[in-house]
Design a protein around this motif. Structure first.
Motif, PDB file in Angstrom:
ATOM      1  N   ASN A  47      -1.751   9.375   1.063  1.00 40.62           N
ATOM      2  CA  ASN A  47      -2.304   8.067   0.576  1.00 40.62           C
ATOM      3  C   ASN A  47      -1.925   6.877   1.641  1.00 40.62           C
ATOM      4  O   ASN A  47      -1.015   6.762   1.934  1.00 40.62           O
ATOM      5  N   VAL A  48      -3.072   6.010   1.662  1.00 45.54           N
ATOM      6  CA  VAL A  48      -2.908   5.007   2.867  1.00 45.54           C
ATOM      7  C   VAL A  48      -2.031   4.067   2.402  1.00 45.54           C
ATOM      8  O   VAL A  48      -1.147   3.493   3.196  1.00 45.54           O
ATOM      9  N   SER A  49      -1.923   3.778   1.142  1.00 47.53           N
ATOM     10  CA  SER A  49      -1.269   2.543   0.511  1.00 47.53           C
ATOM     11  C   SER A  49       0.208   2.939   0.308  1.00 47.53           C
ATOM     12  O   SER A  49       1.124   2.182   0.752  1.00 47.53           O
ATOM     13  N   THR A  74     -11.944   8.463   1.345  1.00 46.11           N
ATOM     14  CA  THR A  74     -11.956   8.877  -0.169  1.00 46.11           C
ATOM     15  C   THR A  74     -12.174  10.188  -0.454  1.00 46.11           C
ATOM     16  O   THR A  74     -13.288  10.740   0.075  1.00 46.11           O
ATOM     17  N   ASN A  83      -7.050   0.723  -0.792  1.00 47.98           N
ATOM     18  CA  ASN A  83      -6.077   1.848  -0.076  1.00 47.98           C
ATOM     19  C   ASN A  83      -5.617   2.753  -0.994  1.00 47.98           C
ATOM     20  O   ASN A  83      -5.233   3.890  -0.276  1.00 47.98           O
ATOM     21  N   TYR A  84      -5.475   2.362  -1.999  1.00 44.69           N
ATOM     22  CA  TYR A  84      -4.734   3.436  -3.142  1.00 44.69           C
ATOM     23  C   TYR A  84      -5.669   4.687  -3.141  1.00 44.69           C
ATOM     24  O   TYR A  84      -5.314   5.716  -3.752  1.00 44.69           O
ATOM     25  N   ASN A  92      -7.712   5.616  -0.506  1.00 43.29           N
ATOM     26  CA  ASN A  92      -7.813   6.312   0.723  1.00 43.29           C
ATOM     27  C   ASN A  92      -6.893   7.234   1.110  1.00 43.29           C
ATOM     28  O   ASN A  92      -5.577   7.219   0.784  1.00 43.29           O
ATOM     29  N   TRP A  93      -7.098   8.444   1.702  1.00 43.18           N
ATOM     30  CA  TRP A  93      -6.190   9.501   1.922  1.00 43.18           C
ATOM     31  C   TRP A  93      -6.589   9.765   3.591  1.00 43.18           C
ATOM     32  O   TRP A  93      -7.716   9.787   3.881  1.00 43.18           O
ATOM     33  N   LYS A  94      -5.435  10.037   4.209  1.00 45.78           N
ATOM     34  CA  LYS A  94      -5.665  10.453   5.525  1.00 45.78           C
ATOM     35  C   LYS A  94      -5.068  11.815   5.957  1.00 45.78           C
ATOM     36  O   LYS A  94      -4.280  12.239   5.292  1.00 45.78           O
TER      37      LYS A  94
END
Length: 117
Positions: free
Chosen positions: A14-16, A85, A112-113, A115-117
């Protein structure tokens, strides 16, 4: 010691929060500090995400709860990647998380919650 990871498996961070998408044998889904374990590894199978440890697929429902279930090919188990996402095909909601490590599906908001990388 870190378990062997299948070549096609990925970990989603998770980005955040910096926490990894995780699951367990009780079918719960949550975010946890990244540890390299197979409960944090997911394989793409079409639009499904299958957990390497359990063999179960990431699933959701109309209320936005997220869990894993036996893979059935239904749209609640289909997640369309859009940038960083994951959008649930059945509900149109995005895979989301928070600082308390909960994972759920929520209306897509570009934060960003989600968004996943």
């Amino acid at each position: 010691m870190v378990a062997d990871v299948p070549a096609a498996a990925k970990t989603y961070v998770n980005v955040s929060t910096g926490f990894c998408l995780d699951s367990n044998a009780d079918r719960a889904v949550y975010a946890l500090g990244c540890n390299g374990g197979n409960y944090q590894n997911w394989q793409r199978d079409g639009l499904s995400l299958r957990n390497v440890s359990t063999g179960l697929c990431l699933d959701s429902n109309a209320e936005g709860k997220v869990y894993t279930l036996r893979c059935n090919g239904g749209n609640y188990q289909n997640w369309e990647p859009r940038g960083g996402t994951w959008v649930n095909v059945a509900t149109g909601k995005c895979l989301d998380s928070n600082a308390q490590r909960a994972v759920y599906a929520l209306g897509c908001n570009g934060g960003n919650y989600q968004n996943w990388k």
